[in-house]
Design an enzyme around this catalytic site. Structure first.
Site, PDB file in Angstrom:
ATOM      1  N   GLU A  84     -44.800   7.495  32.491  1.00  0.00           N
ATOM      2  CA  GLU A  84     -44.365   8.675  33.250  1.00  0.00           C
ATOM      3  C   GLU A  84     -44.933   9.961  32.677  1.00  0.00           C
ATOM      4  O   GLU A  84     -44.906  10.999  33.338  1.00  0.00           O
ATOM      5  CB  GLU A  84     -42.836   8.743  33.251  1.00  0.00           C
ATOM      6  CG  GLU A  84     -42.209   7.557  33.948  1.00  0.00           C
ATOM      7  CD  GLU A  84     -40.711   7.410  33.673  1.00  0.00           C
ATOM      8  OE1 GLU A  84     -40.036   6.846  34.527  1.00  0.00           O
ATOM      9  OE2 GLU A  84     -40.223   7.835  32.611  1.00  0.00           O
ATOM     10  N   GLY A 134     -33.057   4.039  40.457  1.00  0.00           N
ATOM     11  CA  GLY A 134     -32.768   3.126  41.561  1.00  0.00           C
ATOM     12  C   GLY A 134     -31.952   3.865  42.618  1.00  0.00           C
ATOM     13  O   GLY A 134     -30.933   4.482  42.295  1.00  0.00           O
ATOM     14  N   MET A 153     -30.555   5.532  33.447  1.00  0.00           N
ATOM     15  CA  MET A 153     -29.917   5.140  32.193  1.00  0.00           C
ATOM     16  C   MET A 153     -29.867   6.239  31.132  1.00  0.00           C
ATOM     17  O   MET A 153     -29.449   5.959  30.003  1.00  0.00           O
ATOM     18  CB  MET A 153     -30.616   3.883  31.636  1.00  0.00           C
ATOM     19  CG  MET A 153     -30.559   2.708  32.601  1.00  0.00           C
ATOM     20  SD  MET A 153     -31.412   1.222  32.034  1.00  0.00           S
ATOM     21  CE  MET A 153     -30.430   0.755  30.632  1.00  0.00           C
ATOM     22  N   GLU A 154     -30.294   7.458  31.461  1.00  0.00           N
ATOM     23  CA  GLU A 154     -30.384   8.484  30.402  1.00  0.00           C
ATOM     24  C   GLU A 154     -29.863   9.869  30.784  1.00  0.00           C
ATOM     25  O   GLU A 154     -29.362  10.606  29.928  1.00  0.00           O
ATOM     26  CB  GLU A 154     -31.860   8.667  29.951  1.00  0.00           C
ATOM     27  CG  GLU A 154     -32.506   7.463  29.336  1.00  0.00           C
ATOM     28  CD  GLU A 154     -33.059   6.471  30.360  1.00  0.00           C
ATOM     29  OE1 GLU A 154     -33.269   6.888  31.523  1.00  0.00           O
ATOM     30  OE2 GLU A 154     -33.250   5.293  30.026  1.00  0.00           O
ATOM     31  N   ASP A 162     -36.945   1.827  43.141  1.00  0.00           N
ATOM     32  CA  ASP A 162     -36.366   0.576  43.638  1.00  0.00           C
ATOM     33  C   ASP A 162     -35.025   0.900  44.263  1.00  0.00           C
ATOM     34  O   ASP A 162     -34.546   2.037  44.183  1.00  0.00           O
ATOM     35  CB  ASP A 162     -36.203  -0.407  42.467  1.00  0.00           C
ATOM     36  CG  ASP A 162     -35.268   0.138  41.398  1.00  0.00           C
ATOM     37  OD1 ASP A 162     -34.068  -0.066  41.498  1.00  0.00           O
ATOM     38  OD2 ASP A 162     -35.753   0.810  40.459  1.00  0.00           O
TER      39      ASP A 162
HETATM   40  N1  ADE Z   1     -34.215   3.119  36.661  1.00  0.00           N
HETATM   41  C1  ADE Z   1     -34.993   2.768  37.698  1.00  0.00           C
HETATM   42  N2  ADE Z   1     -34.407   1.836  38.464  1.00  0.00           N
HETATM   43  C2  ADE Z   1     -33.209   1.585  37.874  1.00  0.00           C
HETATM   44  C3  ADE Z   1     -32.157   0.708  38.162  1.00  0.00           C
HETATM   45  N3  ADE Z   1     -32.215  -0.102  39.231  1.00  0.00           N
HETATM   46  N4  ADE Z   1     -31.076   0.689  37.348  1.00  0.00           N
HETATM   47  C4  ADE Z   1     -31.034   1.513  36.265  1.00  0.00           C
HETATM   48  N5  ADE Z   1     -32.004   2.350  35.939  1.00  0.00           N
HETATM   49  C5  ADE Z   1     -33.090   2.400  36.737  1.00  0.00           C
END
Ligand code: ADE
Length: 249
Positions: free
Chosen positions: A12, A78, A190-191, A214
């Site tokens: 990234e 996501g 996640m951050e 996603d």
């Molecule tokens: N970062 C990108 N896609 C994710 C997902 N599905 N879950 C958690 N962090 C993500």
């Protein structure tokens, strides 16, 4: 004023590194921090690491050791909100930690000691970031991702937790109770919430944009891997350049 540019994964930030002038690389707390000048602004680049604790450590080091006075996160997430599709971009107005639960002692999702379960991002910095995203999406004639012909900007709540979500049931189980409590989560990662919390602690501006890699469903890990290799850095390069050019010095 030094701006910290933070991402979770090296892919990234590859383009940002390539464009950085006068780079000075320092190893600290098991991480690499690279200071320099990017599009006329003093910046420090770092990878957050994966998950909330790693991101909080990185954010704290950026502030305490490298003089960051605002933090901008660019990365992927996501999509869980209705109509939040792969290739779209979400700019957070606030963050919730979806795996924080001290109920019934405290309101669910609230980090005790903070005013609200939703940790706010900086309004002005987020507005500049949204402007940079809109400008990029308008200019992006042919999207990188063929599954989405007209990528959109969404602004709203993002959720962070120490879990990669790749199952529709988990995504629903996470989203539905938050929605019932009035918190409409657009995307999960996640951050970001950890960095938002550190910036609240230090009273520093924070803004975050996440490109949707996603839909947090059964193919999330495949879509995620493909997306970060082929698309994510293009978004970060263009959007960060536009943002830095619009920032006050
Ligand atoms: N970062 C990108 N896609 C994710 C997902 N599905 N879950 C958690 N962090 C993500």
């Amino acid at each position: 004023m030094t701006t910290a540019l933070l991402s979770a994964l090296p892919q990234e930030q590859s383009g940002l590194f390539a464009a950085l002038q006068q780079p000075v690389r320092v190893q600290h707390a098991g991480r690499h921090f690279t200071s320099g000048v990017l599009h006329g602004q003093p910046v420090v680049l770092a990878l957050s690491g994966i998950g909330k604790v790693a991101a909080a450590t990185t954010a704290t080091a950026l502030i305490e050791r490298f003089g960051a006075r605002r933090i901008v996160f660019t990365g992927v997430a996501g999509g869980v909100g209705d109509g939040v599709n792969v290739g779209d971009v979400v700019v957070a107005h606030s963050y919730v930690q979806h795996d924080m639960d001290v109920s019934p002692l405290f309101e669910r999702w609230l980090v005790p000691g903070y005013a609200s379960a939703c940790l706010p991002c900086d309004r002005d910095l987020s507005a500049l970031l949204s402007g940079a995203v809109s400008a990029y999406l308008q200019r992006l004639g042919r999207p990188f991702d063929s599954k989405n012909d007209s990528p959109r900007l969404h602004q709203g709540l993002m959720a962070s937790g120490d879990r990669f979500v790749n199952c529709p049931e988990v995504s629903q189980a996470l989203r539905t109770p938050l929605l019932a409590a009035g918190h409409d989560v657009l995307a999960v990662e996640m951050e970001g919430a950890a960095v938002a919390q550190v910036c609240v602690d230090y009273g520093l501006p924070f803004a975050a944009m996440r490109t949707i890699s996603d839909r947090a469903d059964a193919t999330a890990h495949v879509d995620f891997a493909e997306f970060i290799d082929t698309v994510a850095s293009h978004y970060a390069d263009h959007i960060v350049r536009h943002l830095l050019q619009s920032l006050p010095h």
